[in-house]
Design a protein around this motif. Structure first.
Motif, PDB file in Angstrom:
ATOM      1  N   SER A 106       8.003  -1.153   8.028  1.00  0.00           N
ATOM      2  CA  SER A 106       7.398  -0.516   9.191  1.00  0.00           C
ATOM      3  C   SER A 106       6.019   0.000   8.800  1.00  0.00           C
ATOM      4  N   LYS A 107       5.263   0.429   9.794  1.00  0.00           N
ATOM      5  CA  LYS A 107       3.894   0.888   9.520  1.00  0.00           C
ATOM      6  C   LYS A 107       3.883   2.124   8.623  1.00  0.00           C
ATOM      7  N   GLY A 108       4.973   2.898   8.634  1.00  0.00           N
ATOM      8  CA  GLY A 108       5.036   4.082   7.788  1.00  0.00           C
ATOM      9  C   GLY A 108       4.980   3.751   6.312  1.00  0.00           C
ATOM     10  N   GLU A 109       5.768   2.782   5.889  1.00  0.00           N
ATOM     11  CA  GLU A 109       5.766   2.383   4.473  1.00  0.00           C
ATOM     12  C   GLU A 109       4.448   1.718   4.089  1.00  0.00           C
ATOM     13  N   ILE A 110       3.883   0.936   5.009  1.00  0.00           N
ATOM     14  CA  ILE A 110       2.576   0.317   4.746  1.00  0.00           C
ATOM     15  C   ILE A 110       1.524   1.399   4.513  1.00  0.00           C
ATOM     16  N   ALA A 111       1.509   2.393   5.380  1.00  0.00           N
ATOM     17  CA  ALA A 111       0.531   3.482   5.263  1.00  0.00           C
ATOM     18  C   ALA A 111       0.732   4.264   3.969  1.00  0.00           C
ATOM     19  N   TYR A 112       1.992   4.456   3.575  1.00  0.00           N
ATOM     20  CA  TYR A 112       2.288   5.181   2.338  1.00  0.00           C
ATOM     21  C   TYR A 112       1.640   4.489   1.140  1.00  0.00           C
ATOM     22  N   ILE A 113       1.827   3.182   1.037  1.00  0.00           N
ATOM     23  CA  ILE A 113       1.276   2.447  -0.108  1.00  0.00           C
ATOM     24  C   ILE A 113      -0.248   2.484  -0.088  1.00  0.00           C
ATOM     25  N   ILE A 114      -0.837   2.234   1.073  1.00  0.00           N
ATOM     26  CA  ILE A 114      -2.298   2.216   1.166  1.00  0.00           C
ATOM     27  C   ILE A 114      -2.879   3.579   0.801  1.00  0.00           C
ATOM     28  N   ASN A 115      -2.278   4.642   1.312  1.00  0.00           N
ATOM     29  CA  ASN A 115      -2.805   5.986   1.053  1.00  0.00           C
ATOM     30  C   ASN A 115      -2.614   6.401  -0.402  1.00  0.00           C
ATOM     31  N   LYS A 116      -1.472   6.055  -0.989  1.00  0.00           N
ATOM     32  CA  LYS A 116      -1.219   6.439  -2.378  1.00  0.00           C
ATOM     33  C   LYS A 116      -2.139   5.703  -3.345  1.00  0.00           C
ATOM     34  N   ALA A 117      -2.545   4.499  -2.972  1.00  0.00           N
ATOM     35  CA  ALA A 117      -3.380   3.684  -3.866  1.00  0.00           C
ATOM     36  C   ALA A 117      -4.874   3.913  -3.665  1.00  0.00           C
ATOM     37  N   LYS A 118      -5.245   4.765  -2.718  1.00  0.00           N
ATOM     38  CA  LYS A 118      -6.671   4.999  -2.445  1.00  0.00           C
ATOM     39  C   LYS A 118      -7.387   5.527  -3.679  1.00  0.00           C
ATOM     40  N   GLY A 119      -8.611   5.067  -3.850  1.00  0.00           N
ATOM     41  CA  GLY A 119      -9.434   5.555  -4.939  1.00  0.00           C
ATOM     42  C   GLY A 119      -9.165   4.903  -6.275  1.00  0.00           C
ATOM     43  N   ASN A 120      -8.295   3.928  -6.315  1.00  0.00           N
ATOM     44  CA  ASN A 120      -7.948   3.265  -7.570  1.00  0.00           C
ATOM     45  C   ASN A 120      -8.935   2.141  -7.881  1.00  0.00           C
ATOM     46  N   LEU A 121      -9.109   1.872  -9.154  1.00  0.00           N
ATOM     47  CA  LEU A 121      -9.914   0.703  -9.528  1.00  0.00           C
ATOM     48  C   LEU A 121      -9.275  -0.570  -8.988  1.00  0.00           C
ATOM     49  N   VAL A 122      -7.939  -0.631  -9.025  1.00  0.00           N
ATOM     50  CA  VAL A 122      -7.210  -1.813  -8.572  1.00  0.00           C
ATOM     51  C   VAL A 122      -6.843  -1.668  -7.098  1.00  0.00           C
ATOM     52  N   ASP A 123      -7.215  -2.651  -6.284  1.00  0.00           N
ATOM     53  CA  ASP A 123      -6.824  -2.664  -4.875  1.00  0.00           C
ATOM     54  C   ASP A 123      -5.335  -2.985  -4.779  1.00  0.00           C
ATOM     55  N   VAL A 124      -4.594  -2.158  -4.060  1.00  0.00           N
ATOM     56  CA  VAL A 124      -3.158  -2.380  -3.872  1.00  0.00           C
ATOM     57  C   VAL A 124      -2.910  -2.660  -2.398  1.00  0.00           C
ATOM     58  N   LEU A 125      -2.464  -3.877  -2.103  1.00  0.00           N
ATOM     59  CA  LEU A 125      -2.315  -4.329  -0.725  1.00  0.00           C
ATOM     60  C   LEU A 125      -0.851  -4.640  -0.434  1.00  0.00           C
ATOM     61  N   PRO A 126      -0.270  -3.975   0.553  1.00  0.00           N
ATOM     62  CA  PRO A 126       1.163  -4.148   0.801  1.00  0.00           C
ATOM     63  C   PRO A 126       1.508  -5.429   1.539  1.00  0.00           C
ATOM     64  N   VAL A 127       2.622  -6.023   1.136  1.00  0.00           N
ATOM     65  CA  VAL A 127       3.231  -7.155   1.832  1.00  0.00           C
ATOM     66  C   VAL A 127       4.442  -6.598   2.577  1.00  0.00           C
ATOM     67  N   GLY A 128       4.510  -6.809   3.882  1.00  0.00           N
ATOM     68  CA  GLY A 128       5.619  -6.294   4.661  1.00  0.00           C
ATOM     69  C   GLY A 128       6.813  -7.234   4.663  1.00  0.00           C
ATOM     70  N   ALA A 129       7.982  -6.682   4.952  1.00  0.00           N
ATOM     71  CA  ALA A 129       9.194  -7.495   5.014  1.00  0.00           C
ATOM     72  C   ALA A 129       9.179  -8.410   6.231  1.00  0.00           C
ATOM     73  N   VAL A 130       9.803  -9.563   6.086  1.00  0.00           N
ATOM     74  CA  VAL A 130       9.991 -10.468   7.223  1.00  0.00           C
ATOM     75  C   VAL A 130      11.167  -9.979   8.069  1.00  0.00           C
ATOM     76  N   SER A 131      12.237  -9.598   7.390  1.00  0.00           N
ATOM     77  CA  SER A 131      13.452  -9.199   8.107  1.00  0.00           C
ATOM     78  C   SER A 131      13.820  -7.749   7.804  1.00  0.00           C
ATOM     79  N   GLN A 132      14.502  -7.130   8.731  1.00  0.00           N
ATOM     80  CA  GLN A 132      14.940  -5.755   8.546  1.00  0.00           C
ATOM     81  C   GLN A 132      15.928  -5.672   7.379  1.00  0.00           C
ATOM     82  N   ASP A 133      15.617  -4.754   6.457  1.00  0.00           N
ATOM     83  CA  ASP A 133      16.436  -4.535   5.260  1.00  0.00           C
ATOM     84  C   ASP A 133      16.612  -5.793   4.417  1.00  0.00           C
ATOM     85  N   LEU A 134      15.719  -6.758   4.611  1.00  0.00           N
ATOM     86  CA  LEU A 134      15.729  -8.010   3.840  1.00  0.00           C
ATOM     87  C   LEU A 134      17.034  -8.781   4.005  1.00  0.00           C
ATOM     88  N   GLU A 135      17.656  -8.636   5.161  1.00  0.00           N
ATOM     89  CA  GLU A 135      18.946  -9.272   5.396  1.00  0.00           C
ATOM     90  C   GLU A 135      18.844 -10.635   6.067  1.00  0.00           C
TER      91      GLU A 135
END
Length: 423
Positions: A106-135
């Motif tokens: 969901s957008k919440g987890e995407i935002a969490y990763i982007i915000n936590k990785a801000k300011g890093n030398l390494v760009d961290v870009l999230p890949v979202g799940a295709v299916s709910q709970d990967l099921e």
């Protein structure tokens, strides 16, 4: 920091200075000069000089297939240790997979990763799940995740078994201009296999995973991609048959791309004879014929990119009997030495590890040119170094290459106006 790098060989297919020896100046995060007449650039006040003689300057590496434990399983790896390991391996960008706790769906987890990785030398870009709970049953919130910053969609190490679901996912992703990155394995054929199906698996008395399981799954995805005229990316292929299938599909105009893990280009199934669980990966290590086909596929353009397939695990998941050990190795710091051992040259490394991964995701590709934003990796292809616990920046230690001498050392990485040196 202002920096002058002297005497480097540039490996960048998009640069007019490709394969030339140059001096390169970086000021305030930008490349302000590239001079092919060596020695014409002189140091200015407050400028750090780095002698790059014998080294290669490439656009910063980017990894398409990295698993970390953040959020929720930070005992394996968190964003800070993952990016530290990535930078030491020459990576200035990571696409991180969604199989965490909670799943990135969901957008919440995407935002969490982007915000936590801000300011890093390494760009961290999230890949979202295709299916709910990967099921593999119901679509995740792909539209919201894409708006929030997801660069692609994947169920990580879980193959999407349901043909109808995969068909719907391709249709939906196409409407979003999104890319599905799928793991190829027919579960009904793979079963509870441990290693590659071959004479070696019979000798070791272990259930083998046939190449057929991977190739049937890829065939299905080729049919679906053709039917929907939709793009699909196959992650971590490992067999000669997979290379042949994808080569033909590309020739037929199918919108298919793929990558291979660096260790699949060097390690063979014979390394499992001592039941070292650090060699237990999925897809499993294959035979020499497969390795030859994979390297050939890289060089002829069938395989678009190389990935790390970084899979960190706590010691209790690896220091156990082979049958119950978890799959995967830490790999961010060892991709470059493995590619050099596999025989790739500097141009091929830049293409498969820097340019193509970003192109596949629709990201801006760094270039070694005047006035460009500085995003690069400097490495020496012949320098030896000992990979050990002192310079392993990952939180985990599940690598068969620890305490071994490797050839090919990252010297500098630069991105987001930040420099990291490794001597």
């Amino acid at each position: 920091m202002n920096l002058l790098i002297t005497g480097v060989t540039i490996a960048d297919p998009n640069s007019q200075f490709n394969q030339q020896k140059c001096d390169v100046r970086i000021e305030h995060g930008k490349i302000t000069a590239v001079e092919s007449k060596l020695g014409t650039l002189t140091a200015t006040k407050g400028e750090t000089i780095f002698d790059g003689s014998g080294s290669v300057l490439s656009p910063g590496f980017f990894d398409l297939n990295c698993a970390i434990g953040d959020p929720g399983i930070e005992t394996k790896e968190d964003i800070y240790t993952a990016t530290a390991a990535a930078a030491a391996g020459g990576f200035t960008g990571l696409a991180v997979l969604p199989h965490t706790k909670p799943v990135v769906q969901s957008k919440g987890e995407i935002a969490y990763i982007i915000n936590k990785a801000k300011g890093n030398l390494v760009d961290v870009l999230p890949v979202g799940a295709v299916s709910q709970d990967l099921e593999g049953k119901e679509l995740a919130e792909m539209y919201d995740m894409k708006l929030a910053g997801a660069v692609a969609f994947s169920d990580g190490t879980k193959a999407i078994s349901d043909d109808g679901f995969m068909s719907r996912a391709l249709q939906y992703a196409k409407g979003l201009n999104g890319l599905l990155m799928v793991y190829p394995e027919n579960k009904s054929i793979a079963g509870k296999s441990q290693i590659n199906e071959s004479k070696n698996s019979v000798l070791l008395g272990m259930k083998g995973l046939p190449a057929l399981a991977e190739e049937m799954h890829i065939s299905r995805d080729i049919f679906l991609a053709t039917y929907h005229d939709a793009p699909v990316h196959i992650s971590n292929i490992s067999t000669a048959g997979s290379v042949a299938l994808i080569k033909k599909a590309k020739k037929d105009g199918v919108k298919i791309t793929c990558d291979v893990a660096a260790h699949q280009l060097v390690f063979t199934e014979e390394l499992l004879n001592d039941f070292d669980s650090n060699y237990k990966v999925k897809p499993p290590l294959r035979g020499k014929t497969d390795i030859k086909a994979l390297i050939s596929g890289l060089k002829d353009g069938t395989i678009d990119a190389v990935s790390s397939q970084h899979r960190p695990h706590e010691i209790e998941f690896k220091d156990v009997e082979f049958e119950i050990a978890a799959y995967g190795i830490i790999a961010l710091q060892t991709v470059l030495p493995l590619l050099l051992k596999a025989g790739l040259d500097a141009g091929q490394i830049a293409e498969k590890l820097s340019v193509n991964p970003r192109t596949l995701l629709g990201l801006a590709v760094p270039v070694i040119e005047k006035d460009a934003e500085a995003n690069f990796t400097l490495y020496n292809a012949t320098e030896e170094w000992l990979y050990n616990s002192e310079n392993n920046f990952s939180k985990s230690a599940n690598s068969p290459l620890l305490n071994k001498k490797l050839t090919g050392k990252v010297k500098l990485v630069y991105n987001n106006k930040q420099l990291q040196s490794y001597g």
